[in-house]
Design an enzyme around this catalytic site. Structure first.
Site, PDB file in Angstrom:
ATOM      1  N   LYS A 230      41.748  38.162  41.557  1.00 34.18           N
ATOM      2  CA  LYS A 230      42.063  38.144  42.984  1.00 34.18           C
ATOM      3  C   LYS A 230      42.491  36.756  43.467  1.00 34.18           C
ATOM      4  CE  LYS A 230      39.822  42.171  44.993  1.00 34.18           C
ATOM      5  NZ  LYS A 230      38.817  42.664  45.953  1.00 34.18           N
ATOM      6  N   ARG A 264      34.450  46.046  38.756  1.00 34.24           N
ATOM      7  CA  ARG A 264      35.799  46.612  38.727  1.00 34.24           C
ATOM      8  C   ARG A 264      36.732  45.582  38.100  1.00 34.24           C
ATOM      9  NH1 ARG A 264      40.305  47.039  42.315  1.00 34.24           N
ATOM     10  NH2 ARG A 264      41.301  49.102  42.224  1.00 34.24           N
TER      11      ARG A 264
END
Length: 295
Positions: A230, A264
């Site tokens: 991210k 995740r």
């Protein structure tokens, strides 16, 4: 309703049960042409299926299927989202009955169709923006991820975000959604909290959430983290998406040490190895091949 850690439920998602000391890997499959990670590499069914089989072979416990890019981009109708994802959900459920199938959607109608197709978990990354989502999860006996976006609507990037205390806001927001999900009939052992790094947050906020994750874990609810490659990792290290694995794995280890339960990830094998190492250091799992000094 706050759950003290000693009363924390086991996590039950579809065919799988995860004890409090078990780390689960959620592998990501994006059925989108514009994913930030791979720019549509798994948009087509055949490529997506190859990715599913690879992730399961590498140790994924959960496969998370998404049909809409999380960030800004072209509009995707509910029908298009369903067309992108339903066939893959059904195929995974049929071929791998022991694998948990998750669907990354914030829309209740989409979740309804995909749960009917075989999904076990509704991964709502947009903090209950559709108030019927919990009702759908309850109807199908599916689990639900309760996330935090600081009030930002779906598919928007944060702008000028300020919190008095970001982790206090995360705890209040996610536990409030969890309590609402319980009231809607979602099973207690199917609810997870996600602090939702990047969503409605600056990099400073996501780093603060990471260093204080134990405060969310202390609520007793199972915690999921979605940190893979991210922007907060990229901005911290000043690296592009393709070079963010090491930073992601460092954040993963820290989250695991603090008690997160589900991770995740795009890079399943590397994530699995990091989590297995953390589990061994914590004393929750034995080494796989201990030999040194034993003979």
């Amino acid at each position: 309703m706050k759950i003290v850690p000693s009363e924390a439920p086991r996590l039950r998602l579809g065919p799988a049960k995860f004890g409090p000391d078990v780390f689960a890997v959620m592998g990501i499959v994006n059925r989108t042409p514009d994913s930030f990670y791979d720019n549509g590499a798994t948009y087509g069914f055949d490529r997506a299926w190859d990715r599913v089989e690879q992730m399961i072979a590498e140790g994924a416990d959960i496969v998370d299927v998404g049909g809409v890019k999380a960030g800004t981009g072209p509009a995707v109708s509910e029908n298009e989202e369903i067309e992108r994802t339903a066939d893959l959900v059904t195929a995974i459920r049929d071929r791998y009955p022991d694998v948990v199938v998750s669907v990354d959607t914030y829309r209740s109608r989409v979740a309804d169709v995909l749960c009917e197709a075989g999904a076990h978990l509704v991964n709502d990354a947009w903090a209950g923006s559709d108030p019927e989502l919990a009702t759908v999860a309850a109807r199908w006996d599916a689990g639900l991820v309760c996330s935090h976006t600081g009030g930002h609507p779906p598919r928007t990037d944060p702008r000028g975000v300020v919190y008095d205390d970001v982790m206090a806001d995360v705890v209040a927001g996610t536990t409030g959604l969890a309590e609402a999900a319980l009231a809607a009939g979602v099973r207690r052992d199917g609810i997870l909290l996600d602090p939702t790094h990047d969503f409605g947050k600056t990099t400073y906020h996501s780093l603060d959430v990471s260093r204080r994750l134990d405060e969310l874990v202390a609520t007793g609810w199972p915690v999921l983290v979605s940190m893979s490659r991210k922007d907060f990792v990229g901005e911290t290290l000043d690296l592009p998406v393709e070079e963010r694995l090491n930073g992601t794995l460092a954040a993963t280890a820290i989250a695991a040490w603090q008690g997160a339960r589900v991770f995740r990830a795009h890079d399943v094998r590397a994530t699995r190895e990091v989590l297995d190492m953390v589990a061994a250091i914590k004393g929750h799992a034995p080494p796989r091949a201990p030999r040194r000094g034993l003979s």
